[in-house]
Each structure stands twice: as structure tokens, then as C-alpha cells.
Design an enzyme around this catalytic site. Structure first.
Site, PDB file in Angstrom:
ATOM      1  N   GLU A 232      66.288  12.290  11.820  1.00 18.91           N
ATOM      2  CA  GLU A 232      67.240  11.092  12.388  1.00 18.91           C
ATOM      3  C   GLU A 232      66.519   9.560  12.196  1.00 18.91           C
ATOM      4  OE1 GLU A 232      64.544  12.188  16.040  1.00 18.91           O
ATOM      5  OE2 GLU A 232      65.380  13.200  14.096  1.00 18.91           O
TER       6      GLU A 232
ATOM      7  N   GLY B 230      60.346 -15.928  -4.681  1.00 25.88           N
ATOM      8  CA  GLY B 230      59.298 -16.490  -5.818  1.00 25.88           C
ATOM      9  C   GLY B 230      58.435 -16.987  -5.187  1.00 25.88           C
TER      10      GLY B 230
ATOM     11  N   ASP C  98      62.565 -13.879  12.502  1.00 24.87           N
ATOM     12  CA  ASP C  98      61.415 -13.420  11.809  1.00 24.87           C
ATOM     13  C   ASP C  98      60.234 -13.737  12.375  1.00 24.87           C
ATOM     14  OD1 ASP C  98      60.239 -12.434   9.693  1.00 24.87           O
ATOM     15  OD2 ASP C  98      60.502 -14.292   8.157  1.00 24.87           O
TER      16      ASP C  98
END
Length: 729
Positions: A229, A439, A548
Site C-alpha cells: 500500500e 538549474g 517547503d
């Protein structure tokens, strides 16, 4: 934006490290055995027994290895004085369901010593959002097969928060797959697998190889068992090999189907509530009808919808009884409800069907029910409780009387320098500072002023190939919108035929300081977390979710003030978001489950950050992202003894699994967190105006290494892309 690394160094523990390992081993053993009966009556399957015994043996082997090593005199003396450092604490965890995960061989016992700097730089995960393009494909099934699949998933940790309708929709999309005897379903070490299975017929054996040695059978799967799962969350390498002992028939669901079904169901549910049910509800006020659609703005309506729960009644069930007190408001989703009053005895005076509601007065105050309501058919209702509304929205009585109180937004009085506007020819480029999502980041010096900046170079080819044009423009828009001393400052954007360039202030990485020190003091932790809180207040007041948070995303300026330094995952949020993204150590439960989230994920992340800054490790750290996800959903945190009561209480309030009860999401917002006793006496205005001294002051970097290769050679292989976005004010 990437930042300058300030002499990072690895942390070495020596004999002290061995001592910490011993202490942690004992504490982890206690954690495994805590709240479990001595007679082992909680063990219900061979899988459970094998898994627990294996963990205990490995921990004891680790302990014996360090305990029998000849200690130095200093480490022996320290050991004589040291007590175990961890205390298991349950953080709003659901009741444990033994045997629910059916993973007999997975070893999730790998732990890390507090304060050991063994970390690598972590990057965020970002997965394509499945709910936009997903088209549900229902597979016909016999009733007994539907029941088998439903029973397999409904008690599993990953599916425990799915409601009845969601579980039914998930069962719809399972598809049959057949394997022959000796076929391998998946192999240990394989990654990228994205399916979960339920066994209908046959038997499968589970094998594990330790350190490349021979395979050992660890258990079996048979009819009704669920396995694999966690592939619905991550494509992490499998920890076991599963082989068919006989011909087998399995049912499987893939990750994109799971996230598509759950996300679309939640999205439709929110839409149904905010457009069909809630707008027509009214509250009585001075002989007027105050409709929800006029009282709440769209964001508040979505918040109300998020507080709404579903409840089912069978035919003949009493929902409410006349004369009893109640604090719950009901809206009928489907079915028919009969309404009785005592004067009419057993004769219903009316029947209410889908779309009707009752008990709305209970949202204002304790309501003495004026009638009895009983299910004429099977009924499903949406319900809201006054306690939930008061906690998150506020008292409706006070709102009707005085309106919504204004949200406080703390503003800095600092006068900041004007932003600069340069073209590429105005800059002299230096060596690489780090890497961004699209980048690398280089140091750049303004030729006119000789001031250094960070120049993030985003490859147009990579952006277009991966369909990230909107993400880049979203980041630019948010960076331009936010102007706060503790949020990275974007000066300008430039472009040529190969790159997009973002020019920002240059800073020092907080994680480099943390690498050198292992962890921070409580005062340092308070200072840095307070800076994040002030930045969050600015973001959330603009309906921006950060998503974040981690030490790697924080930077320090030369004076030592903390700055949120990477807004690549930040996004405007007017309702709920469903994209699976963030750092695995910091993901909130609602992100893992795909049930929809808002700015509450940032406060969960803050709880993780405070823990990590102070102890040196994240609270749910494990052997891989899958192990971390399991720990997050269980919600169990082990606190070292050094964590004080106020800090522990704050972390627990932030790491509340129910996002509607999480500190920071309640009616007081960020101010509720600031008022917590962990921050008692803290000078918020002094911090906001940079008038209090930071824990560390850093020397400005005055030299950056030159480019390793000339621009023309380095960029010659980069393809030209015909995408030229407009960067306005």
C-alpha cells in the site's frame, strides 16, 4: 534561491556517539514495548510476531555491539551518569489496529541519535497533480469481491481517514491481475512500483535478503490480505520480494487512481457543500434571516465545508429526540427523515429529503430540540458542531452581533533599500553557489556597485519539457507580492534564449551552521522559529501556502537574522490544494493521504522544524520516505528528556493530525502560536524590526571563486527554447 555555504563540516561522535547509540537503542526498545501486555496477547498474526521479534533482535544486537566495546575512561564515566534520553509520547494518534498494514518483513527500526549531524541536503518532492486529468474507470465486481477488498483496506493505516463513500469509490477502481506459480509480483530493491494489491485467491511468500546475503522467507499473504500500500505514496525501493506459491488472482489499485479518486471525491464534496448546501442555510436574528452566503466569504465557506463531517443512519434510527439538548446541525445529503412532535404521537407531521436541514439554532447556543427526527430510509447527513465552528471560525452569536474581528498583521518599520533592476550585461558572474529546482545558482556582482547577489539560472529547456511554465511564473508572482524582512527578496527577473534569471539577495545557509553545531539551544530555536512565524503570517494573510519548510530552506543574513529562502513550492490557496509536494520529513498527514490541505501544512512543518532545530533530527526520520510516512500517520513522537514542557506542548499542538484542530489553523491563526507559553516574554516587535540581537553574526563573504569554465563553453550544449514570458511589475 540557493545561498552561500559557510564551511560545512561533518559531526563526528567518537565514543560519545557510541554512548548515544546505546542510549537510543534502550529508549527505542522501550518505545517498541510500551503499552503492550507482557503475555503477548496483542500479537494476532504471524506477521506481527515476526516483525516485532526481528526489530527487538536487531536493536539488541546493536546495543551489545556498542556495550561490549572497550570504552574510554571519559565515555565510561559519562555512561555511569547518563539516563535514557527519550520518552514516547502519543500525539493525537489514532487507535492502533494490529495487523492492519500486513507488512511482515519491512524493517522500519532504523533510528538516528539525537544531535548527530549525519544529514544530507534534502530536496522537496513534487508530483503531478492527478485530480485534474484523472478519469475514473470502474471495474465490475461480484459483491463478495467488493466486500473482500473493502475489509482489506478500511482498517489499514493509509485508508483510515477515508469516509464510507470514498472507500466505496476506491473499491470501484481496483482491477484484477493474474500471476502464475513462481511469478514475482515485485523484487526487493526495485523502485518505481506504483500499485497496491489485495489477494483474492492463492498464496504468496515474502522473502528478504539482508546485506546481499541469502533470501529468507518472512511470512505469507493469502486471501483478503493487503500489501504494497505504501507504493500509493512513494515509489521507494521495495524492502522485500513477493513470489506466488501457486497461481494467484489479485486486485490492484495504482497511485494515480488512488490520488485521483480521493482528490476528486474531496473536491466534489467541498463544491457540493459550498454551492448547494451551505449557501441556503440561514440563522434567525431579530426576526431576520441571515443566510450563510451573505455572512461568509468564499474562503470561509470552504473552511466551514472542511469542518463538516458525514454520518450515516439506518432505517428507523433516531437522529435527534424532542426536548433533548443539542449542539449539532444536520444537512440531509441523501435519504428521507420523518419529523415527529409529541402532540401528534406516532404520526409524522412532515418528511425531509435531500437538501433539507435541521438543528441550525444549535450553532448559536444549546438548542432544546423541538421535534424528534427519525430515519424513514437509510440516511446520510452532513453535520456541523458548534464546538468546531467556534474553534475555527468563531462564535456565530458574536459574529452576528459584531461582525468578524479584524485579523492582526504585524508590520515592520524597517526602511529597506530600493530594489535594483539590472540586465545581464550589468553583472559579472562567479562560481556556483548551489542548485535550484530548474538549474544552478551563481554568485553575481553588480559592476556598478560591486555588490554581490545570488543569480538563479532556470533552464528554459527543462521548464518547458517538464511543463513547469506556470510554476515558474507563480514563483515570480509570489516573490514580487511579498515584501517582508524574513522572506527572500527578489530584485528582478531577466532572460535570454536559454535561461530565466532571478536576481536576489545573497545569504548564508542555516543548515551549514546546524551541521557544525549538531543542534541549537532552546533560545536559538525560539528565535529562528519566531522568524518563520512572522514570515508565515505575511504569507497566510495573502492566502499563500509555503509547503517547503525545512532547515535547508532557511538562510541567515550577515547580522544573523533568519530568512525563508526558497518559494518554489509556495502557492495561492483560496480553498484546498491536492498536489503531493514538500519534504518527506515534513509532510503533513493530509498531504500523504491526498485528502486536501491548506495553510495548516505550514504549521505542521513548523512543529517538525522546532523539533529538528533543537534535537538535531526530524521527529519522524526513518530509513526511507515510506518509513517516514508510516510514522507521520501514526503520529508518535519520541521526545528527548532535554525538551522542556512548553516546547513539548507546542510541538504536540502543531503536530495535531486533524488539521482542523491544529494550532495555527484555529480562529486566532498565527497569533495563537505566538501566544503559546513557549514564546512567553518574547519580543516580537523587536524581532520584526531587527532590534534584538541574533544568536550568530556572520562575516560577509567578500570573495567568490571564478567560473570554472567560460560561459560560452558551459552553455553551448543548452538548447534554445522559444518561450519568452513577460515579467512585469
Amino acid at each position: 534561491m540557493a545561498t552561500v555555504q559557510t564551511n560545512p563540516s561533518g559531526h563526528t561522535g567518537g565514543d560519545e556517539s557510541k554512548l548515544n547509540d546505546n542510549k537510543n537503542t534502550i529508549s527505542l526498545l522501550k518505545s517498541i514495548l510500551s503499552n503492550k501486555p507482557i503475555d503477548g496477547s496483542d500479537i494476532t498474526t504471524l506477521d506481527d510476531a515476526t516483525h516485532e521479534l526481528k526489530r527487538i533482535r536487531q536493536l539488541m544486537e546493536q546495543y551489545n555491539h556498542h556495550h561490549t566495546a572497550a570504552p574510554t575512561s571519559s565515555s565510561a564515566a559519562a555512561a555511569a551518569k547518563t539516563k535514557p534520553t527519550e520518552t514516547p509520547v502519543q500525539v493525537n494518534a489514532d487507535k492502533d489496529q494490529h495487523g492492519a498494514t500486513h507488512e511482515p518483513v519491512v524493517d522500519d527500526s532504523t533510528e538516528y541519535a539525537f544531535g548527530q549531524s549525519t544529514r544530507q541536503r534534502r530536496t522537496a518532492v513534487l508530483e503531478k497533480q492527478h485530480i485534474k486529468d484523472y478519469v475514473k474507470n470502474s471495474i465490475p465486481k461480484q459483491p463478495h469481491v467488493r466486500e473482500l477488498i473493502l475489509n482489506a483496506i478500511k482498517t489499514n493505516l493509509l485508508f483510515q481517514q477515508n469516509n464510507k463513500d470514498e472507500l466505496s469509490e476506491l473499491v470501484d477502481v481496483f482491477e484484477p491481475v493474474h500471476f502464475n506459480q513462481k511469478d514475482m509480483v515485485f523484487q526487493q530493491g526495485d523502485s518505481g512500483h506504483d500499485a497496491c494489491y489485495v489477494v483474492e485467491q492463492g498464496q504468496l511468500s515474502v522473502y528478504v535478503s539482508h546485506n546481499g546475503g541469502p533470501y529468507h522467507m518472512m511470512g505469507t499473504y493469502h486471501g483478503g490480505k493487503l500489501f504494497g500500500e505504501w507504493a500509493l505514496v512513494y515509489g521507494s525501493p521495495h524492502l522485500a520480494t513477493v513470489v506466488c506459491d501457486v497461481d494467484c488472482k489479485l486486485w490492484r489499485i495504482k497511485r494515480s487512481w488512488y490520488r485521483g479518486v480521493v482528490g476528486q471525491h474531496r473536491q466534489k464534496l467541498i463544491e457540493t457543500l459550498t454551492k448547494k448546501f451551505l449557501p441556503k442555510v440561514f440563522l434567525p436574528r431579530n426576526k431576520e434571516k441571515i443566510y450563510f452566503k451573505n455572512l461568509f466569504n468564499p474562503t470561509q465557506m470552504v473552511t466551514l465545508a472542511g469542518l463538516t463531517k458525514q454520518i450515516s443512519f439506518q432505517e428507523g434510527d433516531f437522529i435527534i429526540r424532542e426536548s433533548e439538548k443539542g449542539d449539532t446541525f444536520y444537512m440531509i445529503q441523501k435519504g428521507v427523515v420523518d419529523l415527529f412532535i409529541k402532540a401528534m404521537k406516532d404520526v409524522p407531521i412532515t418528511a425531509l429529503d435531500g437538501g433539507k436541514y435541521f438543528g441550525e439554532r444549535s450553532l448559536l447556543q444549546d438548542d432544546v430540540r423541538q421535534a424528534t427526527l427519525r430515519a424513514q430510509t437509510d440516511v446520510t447527513c452532513f453535520l456541523l458542531t458548534r464546538e468546531d465552528v467556534n474553534r475555527v471560525i468563531g462564535s456565530l452569536e458574536e459574529i452576528l452581533e459584531h461582525g468578524f474581528p479584524p485579523k492582526r498583521l504585524r508590520m515592520s518599520t524597517i526602511q529597506r533599500d530600493e530594489k535594483v533592476q539590472y540586465e545581464l550585461y550589468d553583472l559579472e558572474l562567479f562560481g556556483k553557489l548551489g542548485s535550484g529546482a530548474f538549474g544552478e545558482v551563481r554568485a553575481a556582482k553588480a559592476k556598478q556597485t560591486e555588490k554581490y547577489y545570488a543569480l538563479e539560472m532556470k533552464s528554459k529547456s527543462f521548464i518547458v519539457t517538464n511543463g513547469q511554465e506556470d510554476a515558474v511564473m507563480n514563483e515570480y508572482s509570489i516573490l514580487r507580492e511579498l515584501d517582508h524582512p524574513f522572506i527572500v527578496r527578489l530584485h528582478c527577473a531577466m532572460q535570454d534564449e536559454k535561461y530565466i534569471y532571478f536576481l536576489a539577495d545573497i545569504h548564508h545557509d542555516l543548515i551549514d551552521i546546524m551541521d557544525q553545531k549538531g543542534s541549537f539551544s532552546e533560545d536559538c530555536t525560539r528565535f529562528y522559529s519566531a522568524s518563520v512565524l512572522l514570515a508565515f503570517q505575511a504569507m497566510h494573510s495573502n492566502s499563500i501556502v509555503y509547503r517547503d519548510l525545512k532547515p535547508e530552506s532557511l538562510a541567515l543574513d550577515d547580522r544573523g537574522y533568519c530568512i525563508i529562502n526558497d518559494l518554489g513550492l509556495a502557492k495561492k490557496c483560496e480553498g484546498h490544494l491536492y498536489t503531493f509536494c514538500g519534504n518527506p520529513d515534513y509532510l503533513a498527514p493530509e498531504v500523504i493521504r491526498g485528502t486536501g490541505y491548506n495553510w495548516g501544512v505550514d504549521y505542521w512543518g513548523l512543529g517538525v522544524l522546532i523539533y529538528e532545530l533543537y534535537t538535531g533530527t526530524a521527529p519522524f526520520e526513518s530509513y526511507d520516505p515510506t518509513g517516514t510516512a508510516k510514522k507521520i500517520l501514526k503520529g508518535i513522537v519520541n521526545f528527548p528528556d532535554k525538551v522542556t514542557g512548553p516546547m513539548k506542548d507546542l510541538i504536540k499542538a502543531l503536530l495535531t493530525k486533524d488539521q482542523t484542530r491544529r494550532l495555527g489553523v484555529l480562529k486566532g491563526g498565527t497569533e495563537d502560536v505566538m501566544k503559546h507559553r513557549f514564546y512567553t516574554g518574547f519580543d516580537w516587535e523587536g524581532l520584526l524590526n531587527m532590534q534584538i540581537r541574533a544568536p550568530f553574526e556572520l562575516q560577509p563573504v567578500t570573495y567568490y571563486k571564478p567560473l570554472e569554465t567560460p560561459d560560452s563553453q558551459e552553455d553551448s550544449a543548452m538548447p534554445v527554447v522559444n518561450w519568452n514570458p513577460v515579467f512585469g511589475e
